[in-house]
Design a protein around this motif. Structure first.
Motif, PDB file in Angstrom:
ATOM      1  N   ASP A 153      12.727 -25.035 -30.166  1.00 42.67           N
ATOM      2  CA  ASP A 153      13.384 -23.748 -30.381  1.00 42.67           C
ATOM      3  C   ASP A 153      14.361 -23.490 -29.224  1.00 42.67           C
ATOM      4  N   GLN A 154      15.648 -23.367 -29.557  1.00 37.04           N
ATOM      5  CA  GLN A 154      16.687 -23.273 -28.533  1.00 37.04           C
ATOM      6  C   GLN A 154      16.604 -21.973 -27.754  1.00 37.04           C
ATOM      7  N   ILE A 155      16.232 -20.899 -28.434  1.00 35.34           N
ATOM      8  CA  ILE A 155      16.199 -19.593 -27.754  1.00 35.34           C
ATOM      9  C   ILE A 155      14.925 -19.468 -26.917  1.00 35.34           C
ATOM     10  N   ARG A 156      13.847 -20.138 -27.410  1.00 35.74           N
ATOM     11  CA  ARG A 156      12.553 -19.971 -26.726  1.00 35.74           C
ATOM     12  C   ARG A 156      12.411 -21.004 -25.615  1.00 35.74           C
ATOM     13  N   LYS A 157      11.852 -22.184 -25.929  1.00 37.95           N
ATOM     14  CA  LYS A 157      11.686 -23.164 -24.836  1.00 37.95           C
ATOM     15  C   LYS A 157      13.040 -23.590 -24.279  1.00 37.95           C
ATOM     16  N   GLY A 158      14.054 -23.539 -25.100  1.00 37.92           N
ATOM     17  CA  GLY A 158      15.394 -23.953 -24.639  1.00 37.92           C
ATOM     18  C   GLY A 158      16.027 -22.951 -23.700  1.00 37.92           C
ATOM     19  N   ALA A 159      15.473 -21.743 -23.612  1.00 36.38           N
ATOM     20  CA  ALA A 159      16.071 -20.733 -22.736  1.00 36.38           C
ATOM     21  C   ALA A 159      15.034 -19.746 -22.192  1.00 36.38           C
ATOM     22  N   ALA A 168      18.057 -22.327 -11.371  1.00 36.75           N
ATOM     23  CA  ALA A 168      18.826 -22.499 -12.609  1.00 36.75           C
ATOM     24  C   ALA A 168      17.942 -23.024 -13.738  1.00 36.75           C
ATOM     25  N   ASN A 169      18.103 -22.406 -14.899  1.00 38.21           N
ATOM     26  CA  ASN A 169      17.488 -22.867 -16.135  1.00 38.21           C
ATOM     27  C   ASN A 169      18.382 -23.968 -16.705  1.00 38.21           C
ATOM     28  N   PRO A 170      17.856 -25.143 -17.032  1.00 40.07           N
ATOM     29  CA  PRO A 170      18.725 -26.178 -17.604  1.00 40.07           C
ATOM     30  C   PRO A 170      19.259 -25.786 -18.971  1.00 40.07           C
ATOM     31  N   ASN A 171      20.245 -26.538 -19.439  1.00 36.47           N
ATOM     32  CA  ASN A 171      20.784 -26.319 -20.769  1.00 36.47           C
ATOM     33  C   ASN A 171      19.696 -26.582 -21.813  1.00 36.47           C
ATOM     34  N   PRO A 184      23.979 -28.133  -5.404  1.00 38.76           N
ATOM     35  CA  PRO A 184      22.911 -28.913  -4.751  1.00 38.76           C
ATOM     36  C   PRO A 184      21.833 -28.047  -4.097  1.00 38.76           C
ATOM     37  N   ASP A 185      22.187 -26.781  -3.805  1.00 33.76           N
ATOM     38  CA  ASP A 185      21.196 -25.898  -3.157  1.00 33.76           C
ATOM     39  C   ASP A 185      20.375 -25.103  -4.170  1.00 33.76           C
ATOM     40  N   VAL A 186      20.660 -25.310  -5.443  1.00 34.80           N
ATOM     41  CA  VAL A 186      19.965 -24.538  -6.486  1.00 34.80           C
ATOM     42  C   VAL A 186      19.034 -25.454  -7.278  1.00 34.80           C
ATOM     43  N   PRO A 187      17.730 -25.182  -7.273  1.00 28.41           N
ATOM     44  CA  PRO A 187      16.822 -26.004  -8.083  1.00 28.41           C
ATOM     45  C   PRO A 187      17.120 -25.827  -9.568  1.00 28.41           C
ATOM     46  N   LEU A 188      17.059 -26.955 -10.299  1.00 31.10           N
ATOM     47  CA  LEU A 188      17.271 -26.957 -11.762  1.00 31.10           C
ATOM     48  C   LEU A 188      15.917 -27.334 -12.348  1.00 31.10           C
TER      49      LEU A 188
END
Ligand code: 2RA
Length: 339
Positions: A320-326, A129-132, A103-107
């Motif tokens: 793109d999972q590696i690019r915008k996804g991560a 945190a970067n979302p999945n 809860p203390d970490v922005p996603l």
């Protein structure tokens, strides 16, 4: 006078993409430090004409002087080392799932919920945190519509690429494809079953309610990012034999009517979204078309005929999972710290 940046996991698929995105966006780093577990320490990486030696992230002082630390080396590495980076004053942007539901970490998806970063600033250690990846790709297209007509229920079916399971999975898919074409038995080290010319339920563990962890990430992360604990979300995540871009079929039920033409206009104006919706030519988003691209692509925009008075919409999204996804999403979060 830019920030001092550390990359944890620089030798992995996402770590390599961090470097590509930093160059593509001319991210103004003052200095760069490549950190990895002891196993990878010592590797040499040439980047922007400089020769870097990967250093051991467990070494004392590994994060001294670091302003921004981009992590993509798995949840256990993040849990073991992000606190040390924060203690050194770094803002950690973590691509693992370790802190997403804290809860203390922005996603954060910068185009979607930048306000979640309001209390984060350079010089004050924190974790963001970067979302999945499948959550990012889905919500890039759905959130603009949600803001307009409030999503009541979202049903997502994903078609997830090999890259989500890492560089080794991408290599194994290529190897298996050759083996199967040559009539040889497929090499199955990463997944326990044949992947080439096949699809299977996502490899994440199944939890007590019968969903897998990947599906539960979509449910929980959507509610946190939208700050809406009531929105109804369900997902089925499938691994398919594509290399680096996810595809997702999304069914939406809105609180208010939303006709498909209005939806199309909203999506046309949405940042980081490209529309690919050519019914006459039967051309719609594909994983190949979005690979190595920043934008997610959305098409098959149509009223859900199973719902009344324009409260239902169907979409098909690729990203793109590696690019915008991560990697891109994480670097965009870092860019927000420079404003
Ligand atoms: C996958 N989302 O695609 C996971 C990786 N982070 O398997």
């Amino acid at each position: 006078d830019g920030p001092s940046v550390a990359i944890v996991g620089a030798t992995g698929a996402v770590g390599q993409e961090f470097l590509r995105v930093i160059t593509a966006r001319d991210f103004p780093y003052r200095s760069l430090r490549l950190l990895a577990s002891e196993r990878s320490a010592g590797k040499r990486i040439d980047f922007e004409g400089r020769d870097y030696t990967v250093q051991d992230l467990a070494a004392p002082g590994a994060f001294d002087g670091v302003d921004i630390a981009l992590f993509s080396a798995g949840g256990s590495i993040s849990r073991a080392h992000a606190p040390a980076a924060v203690a050194s004053g770094a803002v950690v942007v973590d691509n693992s799932s370790a802190y997403r539901m804290d809860p203390d970490v922005p996603l954060v998806i910068p185009e979607v919920n930048p306000e979640a970063m309001a209390d984060v600033r350079l010089g004050k250690g924190a974790i963001v945190a970067n979302p999945n990846c499948s959550t990012i790709i889905c919500l890039m297209a759905v959130t603009p519509l949600h803001r307009h007509a409030k999503v009541k229920r979202m049903v997502v079916s994903t078609y997830q690429a090999a890259s989500g399971a890492g560089a080794a999975a991408m290599e194994e898919l290529k190897l298996q494809t050759r083996e199967v074409l040559e009539g040889k038995p497929p090499t199955c080290n990463i997944f326990s079953q044949q992947y080439a010319f096949n699809i299977f339920s996502h490899n994440a563990p199944i939890v007590e309610n019968g969903y897998n962890e990947e599906e539960m990430k979509m449910v929980k992360e959507t509610r946190k990012i939208w700050n809406d604990k009531d929105v109804r979300v369900t997902a089925t995540c499938i691994r398919v034999p594509t290399m680096r871009a996810h595809a997702e079929s999304v069914n939406l039920q809105f609180e208010k009517p939303l006709d498909e033409d209005t939806a199309r206009e909203i999506l046309r104006a949405a940042p980081g979204v490209t529309i690919s919706d050519d019914r006459a030519a039967n051309r719609f988003p594909t994983p190949l078309e979005v690979s190595d691209k920043d934008d997610v692509s959305v098409g098959r925009i149509r009223q859900d005929l199973s719902q009344d008075d324009n409260r239902g919409l169907e979409l098909f999204v690729c990203g793109d999972q590696i690019r915008k996804g991560a990697a891109l999403n994480a670097v965009q979060i870092a860019e927000m710290l420079l404003k």
